[in-house]
Each structure stands twice: as structure tokens, then as C-alpha cells.
Design a protein around this motif. Structure first.
Motif, PDB file in Angstrom:
ATOM      1  N   ASP A  79       0.831  -1.208   0.000  1.00 42.94           N
ATOM      2  CA  ASP A  79       0.000   0.000   0.000  1.00 42.94           C
ATOM      3  C   ASP A  79       0.867   1.261   0.000  1.00 42.94           C
ATOM      4  O   ASP A  79       2.098   1.190   0.105  1.00 42.94           O
ATOM      5  CB  ASP A  79      -1.011  -0.044   1.151  1.00 42.94           C
ATOM      6  CG  ASP A  79      -0.377   0.045   2.524  1.00 42.94           C
ATOM      7  OD1 ASP A  79       0.797   0.456   2.625  1.00 42.94           O
ATOM      8  OD2 ASP A  79      -1.055  -0.290   3.518  1.00 42.94           O
ATOM      9  N   VAL A  85       0.015  -6.084   2.363  1.00 46.49           N
ATOM     10  CA  VAL A  85      -1.299  -6.561   2.815  1.00 46.49           C
ATOM     11  C   VAL A  85      -1.801  -7.622   1.855  1.00 46.49           C
ATOM     12  O   VAL A  85      -1.990  -7.362   0.661  1.00 46.49           O
ATOM     13  CB  VAL A  85      -2.317  -5.410   2.895  1.00 46.49           C
ATOM     14  CG1 VAL A  85      -3.650  -5.924   3.465  1.00 46.49           C
ATOM     15  CG2 VAL A  85      -1.790  -4.257   3.748  1.00 46.49           C
ATOM     16  N   ARG A  87      -4.886 -10.458   1.422  1.00 44.38           N
ATOM     17  CA  ARG A  87      -6.203 -10.875   1.935  1.00 44.38           C
ATOM     18  C   ARG A  87      -6.463 -12.334   1.579  1.00 44.38           C
ATOM     19  O   ARG A  87      -6.362 -12.723   0.416  1.00 44.38           O
ATOM     20  CB  ARG A  87      -7.313  -9.997   1.366  1.00 44.38           C
ATOM     21  CG  ARG A  87      -8.724 -10.363   1.870  1.00 44.38           C
ATOM     22  CD  ARG A  87      -9.783  -9.476   1.246  1.00 44.38           C
ATOM     23  NE  ARG A  87      -9.639  -8.099   1.680  1.00 44.38           N
ATOM     24  CZ  ARG A  87     -10.232  -7.587   2.769  1.00 44.38           C
ATOM     25  NH1 ARG A  87     -10.994  -8.352   3.524  1.00 44.38           N
ATOM     26  NH2 ARG A  87     -10.055  -6.330   3.074  1.00 44.38           N
ATOM     27  N   VAL A  96     -13.551  -9.706   9.828  1.00 39.71           N
ATOM     28  CA  VAL A  96     -12.243  -9.506   9.202  1.00 39.71           C
ATOM     29  C   VAL A  96     -11.199  -9.395  10.312  1.00 39.71           C
ATOM     30  O   VAL A  96     -11.294  -8.525  11.183  1.00 39.71           O
ATOM     31  CB  VAL A  96     -12.218  -8.238   8.330  1.00 39.71           C
ATOM     32  CG1 VAL A  96     -10.819  -8.027   7.733  1.00 39.71           C
ATOM     33  CG2 VAL A  96     -13.265  -8.326   7.230  1.00 39.71           C
ATOM     34  N   LEU A 156      -6.463 -10.954   6.995  1.00 39.35           N
ATOM     35  CA  LEU A 156      -5.445 -10.141   6.347  1.00 39.35           C
ATOM     36  C   LEU A 156      -4.082 -10.537   6.910  1.00 39.35           C
ATOM     37  O   LEU A 156      -3.880 -10.532   8.121  1.00 39.35           O
ATOM     38  CB  LEU A 156      -5.688  -8.655   6.601  1.00 39.35           C
ATOM     39  CG  LEU A 156      -7.022  -8.054   6.153  1.00 39.35           C
ATOM     40  CD1 LEU A 156      -7.028  -6.553   6.424  1.00 39.35           C
ATOM     41  CD2 LEU A 156      -7.285  -8.337   4.691  1.00 39.35           C
ATOM     42  N   LEU A 175      -3.136   1.104   8.847  1.00 42.04           N
ATOM     43  CA  LEU A 175      -4.005  -0.056   8.642  1.00 42.04           C
ATOM     44  C   LEU A 175      -5.338   0.125   9.357  1.00 42.04           C
ATOM     45  O   LEU A 175      -6.374  -0.373   8.895  1.00 42.04           O
ATOM     46  CB  LEU A 175      -3.303  -1.318   9.145  1.00 42.04           C
ATOM     47  CG  LEU A 175      -3.953  -2.653   8.801  1.00 42.04           C
ATOM     48  CD1 LEU A 175      -3.787  -2.972   7.324  1.00 42.04           C
ATOM     49  CD2 LEU A 175      -3.352  -3.775   9.647  1.00 42.04           C
ATOM     50  N   LYS A 179      -9.894   3.057   6.456  1.00 42.94           N
ATOM     51  CA  LYS A 179     -10.009   2.767   5.027  1.00 42.94           C
ATOM     52  C   LYS A 179     -10.352   1.303   4.783  1.00 42.94           C
ATOM     53  O   LYS A 179     -10.964   0.958   3.775  1.00 42.94           O
ATOM     54  CB  LYS A 179      -8.697   3.118   4.317  1.00 42.94           C
ATOM     55  CG  LYS A 179      -8.362   4.601   4.346  1.00 42.94           C
ATOM     56  CD  LYS A 179      -7.016   4.879   3.691  1.00 42.94           C
ATOM     57  CE  LYS A 179      -6.632   6.344   3.803  1.00 42.94           C
ATOM     58  NZ  LYS A 179      -5.277   6.615   3.240  1.00 42.94           N
ATOM     59  N   ARG A 180      -9.911   0.436   5.704  1.00 41.60           N
ATOM     60  CA  ARG A 180     -10.266  -0.982   5.640  1.00 41.60           C
ATOM     61  C   ARG A 180     -11.100  -1.317   6.862  1.00 41.60           C
ATOM     62  O   ARG A 180     -10.821  -0.843   7.959  1.00 41.60           O
ATOM     63  CB  ARG A 180      -9.022  -1.871   5.636  1.00 41.60           C
ATOM     64  CG  ARG A 180      -8.120  -1.747   4.438  1.00 41.60           C
ATOM     65  CD  ARG A 180      -6.967  -2.730   4.583  1.00 41.60           C
ATOM     66  NE  ARG A 180      -6.034  -2.675   3.463  1.00 41.60           N
ATOM     67  CZ  ARG A 180      -4.998  -1.865   3.411  1.00 41.60           C
ATOM     68  NH1 ARG A 180      -4.757  -1.028   4.409  1.00 41.60           N
ATOM     69  NH2 ARG A 180      -4.195  -1.882   2.369  1.00 41.60           N
ATOM     70  N   HIS A 181     -12.096  -2.163   6.676  1.00 41.41           N
ATOM     71  CA  HIS A 181     -12.874  -2.613   7.823  1.00 41.41           C
ATOM     72  C   HIS A 181     -12.103  -3.701   8.565  1.00 41.41           C
ATOM     73  O   HIS A 181     -11.638  -4.669   7.968  1.00 41.41           O
ATOM     74  CB  HIS A 181     -14.226  -3.161   7.370  1.00 41.41           C
ATOM     75  CG  HIS A 181     -15.065  -3.667   8.495  1.00 41.41           C
ATOM     76  ND1 HIS A 181     -15.866  -2.839   9.253  1.00 41.41           N
ATOM     77  CD2 HIS A 181     -15.203  -4.917   9.016  1.00 41.41           C
ATOM     78  CE1 HIS A 181     -16.463  -3.565  10.190  1.00 41.41           C
ATOM     79  NE2 HIS A 181     -16.080  -4.830  10.065  1.00 41.41           N
ATOM     80  N   LEU A 182     -11.955  -3.521   9.868  1.00 44.23           N
ATOM     81  CA  LEU A 182     -11.300  -4.517  10.718  1.00 44.23           C
ATOM     82  C   LEU A 182     -12.196  -4.822  11.906  1.00 44.23           C
ATOM     83  O   LEU A 182     -12.706  -3.918  12.567  1.00 44.23           O
ATOM     84  CB  LEU A 182      -9.954  -4.002  11.239  1.00 44.23           C
ATOM     85  CG  LEU A 182      -8.805  -3.799  10.255  1.00 44.23           C
ATOM     86  CD1 LEU A 182      -7.586  -3.290  10.998  1.00 44.23           C
ATOM     87  CD2 LEU A 182      -8.492  -5.087   9.516  1.00 44.23           C
TER      88      LEU A 182
END
Length: 423
Positions: A79, A85, A87, A96, A156, A175, A179-182
Motif C-alpha cells: 500500500d 497486505v 487478503r 475480518v 489479512l 491499517l 479505510k479498511r474494515h477490521l
């Protein structure tokens, strides 16, 4: 090390971990970790011998991305900040979970990172911290892939940048920036599989500079305030601060420099200050007191010599050089509970249930279920040129984190025990 009296692990979580371990594919995955210890160690050595100073992890990142793809991940990116990263998608109806191992080391470019072996001991700067984490990350992926384990949720696999020093966990922060669902996060760091991190020790670091004109120690005495004296005034104030023992809160002026010569009134002085706490509110209160102490000290040094403006007036500059947020997870946190259940399943004693500063700081500070788990083996003399790693029970780290991750996202007929977060 003593461990506080903890509530029992939820029976649903205990049963989920046991079911994964007892399943045909779960048993195969655990055996793979045992069978591949030599292969995994070779990867640890290979990655150690690729320089990766903080802010310059590109070559190690490229190799890690290559290996993640080789072991089955199709969605692998480096990134914009430099994190690798990958997936591993689940069936699409689960949480996730991120597994993150930092790629950077504290050693500057040009350091000899060639690994030397003496029996089961491997000697090189960075061999333990954190090439053992990267070794474990890759091994866990192979366990899932070779055993053919499908999961309900996504996992991830992440190599983070900037965990060390002034890197300020920038990879982990990015991270977790939304911006990313965790739904959960497990940092992979250190070697003691008996340790579970229940909280994140936050740290705020500031570089404080005082500048003026300075002058001759005799000729300008009485007309020229000293930048060094102003720093000393602040240090005297801060040294007497009282801070809470619980939550543990600490401070130190770690470095001090300035002045020109013994017979010069200092025109410049600066210090680096470190403040830590497991409680963000206490950390912020301490930070405000420390910064105020420097403001007062500069004003007092100017006033001591009757300076109010003009060319000799001292000026204060404050620059934040570190910001690691704090956070605590309750004992009921599903990641903590699942890690404890996985330890019990593997016969690992919980010997350390503590707070520290790792990539888990970022998710913990945001309330994301998270912890830091270790890799197996024995790491000694981290952050030194004499660092070494003893290859002892190195299968336990991958087994521990595999069982924890599989139960959290749901696998081998087990429903996920990690809830999906809103948003």
C-alpha cells in the motif's frame, strides 16, 4: 511473573478452539507447523539478511509480498505507506481479522545482518525482532493453505512498516485508519508464547528546543539569558512531578544537548522527552503539565535577566516526535479470551498478562478487539548487535496464533467467535 486472577474463558470460546484443534484439517494444520520448523527457520534467516531499517523496508517488503503470493494469496498489495497486505478471503459472512508482523528493524543501513549459526542458536541483528514474527506470519498462511481450511471471515496477512522507534507504529496506524474494515487485530511480535498483551502502553514524545542569541559568558552576563539554564529550570520542575502508579504513568527527559563552549552563554539547547501511560487521559494530562513546565521555565529565565522582547529573548519550540496511543482491553475481549483458550488447548501456561507498546496500540486505542501474541523460540538481546535467537519450540507460536485466528473468524465447522463491528 505473576498473572492477575482472571475470569474463566467463555465456554463457547473454549469449545470453539477445541473443535478446531480436534477437526481433521485443524489437526493437519497443527502438524504442518511442527513438520516445517526447519523450512520456517530458513525463511526467518533469509528475511533477516535483507536490510529493513525503519523508513526503508522496501526490499524486505517486496520479498514478503512475493512469498505471500507464492503460498496462495492472490490479493497482495504494497500500500502507499509501504505495508504489505494480503487478503485471504472467507465465505463472505464473517468478521475480518488482521494478523500483523512488523518488517522494520532498529539497525541502520550498512549493518552486518548476515546470520551466523551455532547449533540451534542463530546470531544476527534483527534475527528475533522481528524476523521471527515474519516467519510466523508465513507459516500460519501455509497452515491454512496446505490443510485446505476455509474460513467464514477474511484474514489479512500484513507486514507493517515503522513499528520501531520514530517509525511511531505508522504502518499499524494506517491499517487501522478506517479505510479498511477490521473486526480484530493480532500483532505478532516477541517470542514468549506465555505472554498475552491485555493493553497498550501509550507514549508521547516531544523534542523541546530553546533558542536565543547567546553571548560571551563574562561580557554578556546579566544581559543574555541562557537556553541551557531554561532547560535546566524545566527539568527541575518535571523531576518533582507526581504521577499515578495505577494506571502506571511515567516520564523521562531522555536526551539533552546544547551550548557551544564552556565560556559561552548557550544560544540553543534541546531535549527529547518521553511520557508513557496505559491510560490516554493520564497521558494527555501529563503531556500538558510537561509542556507548561517548559513554557514557564523559558519565561522565568527571560525574567531573571529582565528580558522582555528584543534580540536576546529566548524562544520555545515544541515538536512532537512520537505519538503511540494507549488502550486497554477488558478481560472479556474475544481476542484475549480466544488466545487464552488456544494457550490452554496447546498446554501453554499463561505467564504474562501485561501491557506493552506494539503494533497493537493502534487498534486497542480505537476499541478494536486486539492483542499481541508471540512466535515461539527464545529471543535475546533485541535491539543490539549481539542479538540472537534460540530455535526452541518454534512451532508453538504458529500453532497458538493459528488456533486463535481460526476460531475468531470461524473454520473447520466452527462459527466465528469474533463479532462483526458496526461501520
Amino acid at each position: 511473573m505473576s498473572v492477575p486472577q482472571l475470569p474463566a474463558v467463555d465456554s463457547i470460546i473454549t469449545e470453539a478452539v477445541a473443535a478446531v484443534a480436534a477437526s481433521e484439517k485443524g489437526r493437519r494444520a497443527l502438524q504442518i507447523a511442527l513438520d516445517e520448523v526447519d523450512r520456517a527457520m530458513l525463511e526467518q534467516i533469509e528475511l533477516c539478511e535483507i536490510e529493513a531499517p525503519t523508513f526503508a523496508e522496501e526490499k524486505r517488503a517486496a520479498r514478503l509480498a512475493e512469498l505471500l503470493r507464492a503460498y496462495g494469496l492472490k490479493d497482495v498489495v504494497i500500500d502507499p505507506i509501504g505495508n504489505v497486505v494480503g487478503r485471504r478471503p472467507g465465505r463472505g459472512n464473517g468478521p475480518v481479522l488482521a494478523l500483523g508482523a512488523h518488517m522494520d528493524s532498529v539497525f541502520p543501513a550498512g549493518t552486518n545482518v548476515k546470520v551466523r549459526r551455532e547449533g540451534n542458536r542463530y546470531i544476527a541483528p534483527g534475527i528475533g525482532d522481528n524476523c521471527t514474527g515474519l516467519r510466523t506470519l508465513l507459516q500460519i498462511l501455509r497452515m491454512f493453505e496446505i490443510a485446505g481450511i476455509e474460513t467464514e471471515g477474511d484474514i489479512l496477512f500484513v507486514g507493517t512498516v515503522g513499528e520501531e522507534g520514530n517509525g511511531d507504529i505508522r504502518g499499524s496506524k494506517d491499517l487501522c485508519n478506517g479505510k479498511r474494515h477490521l473486526d480484530g487485530f493480532i500483532a505478532i511480535d516477541s517470542t514468549d508464547v506465555g505472554r498475552i498483551l491485555r493493553g497498550a502502553t501509550g507514549s508521547h514524545r516531544w523534542r523541546i528546543s530553546v533558542d536565543g542569541r547567546g553571548g560571551h559568558s563574562y561580557a554578556k552576563f546579566g544581559a543574555c539569558p541562557s537556553a541551557v539554564h531554561a532547560i535546566c529550570r524545566a527539568g527541575a520542575k518535571i523531576a518533582d512531578f507526581e504521577v499515578p502508579k495505577d494506571p502506571k504513568t511515567t516520564f523521562t527527559i531522555g536526551t539533552m544537548k546544547g551550548g557551544t563552549s564552556v565560556n559561552t552563554i548557550a544560544a540553543h539547547a534541546e531535549v527529547d522527552v518521553d511520557m508513557r501511560s496505559v491510560d490516554n487521559d493520564e497521558l494527555l494530562k501529563l503531556e500538558a503539565r510537561v509542556l507548561k513546565a517548559f513554557e514557564e521555565a523559558v519565561a522565568e529565565e527571560n525574567a531573571r535577566w529582565g528580558i522582555d522582547g528584543g534580540e536576546y529573548e529566548l524562544k520555545l519550540t515544541t515538536t512532537q516526535i512520537g505519538n503511540r496511543p494507549a488502550g486497554m482491553r477488558p478481560d472479556s475481549c474475544p481476542v484475549l479470551q480466544t488466545a487464552r483458550a488456544a494457550q490452554s488447548q496447546l498446554g501453554i501456561e499463561l505467564t504474562s498478562y501485561v501491557c506493552s507498546s506494539t503494533d497493537a496500540n493502534a487498534p486497542m486505542s480505537l476499541g478494536i478487539p486486539s492483542t499481541c501474541l508471540s512466535t515461539g523460540g527464545i529471543g535475546v538481546n533485541a535491539h543490539s548487535l549481539t542479538e540472537y535467537f534460540d530455535m526452541v519450540d518454534t512451532h508453538l507460536g504458529p500453532q497458538l496464533i493459528f488456533l486463535t485466528a481460526a476460531a475468531l473468524v470461524g473454520a473447520c465447522g466452527v462459527k466465528p467467535v469474533l463479532p462483526v463491528r458496526e461501520g
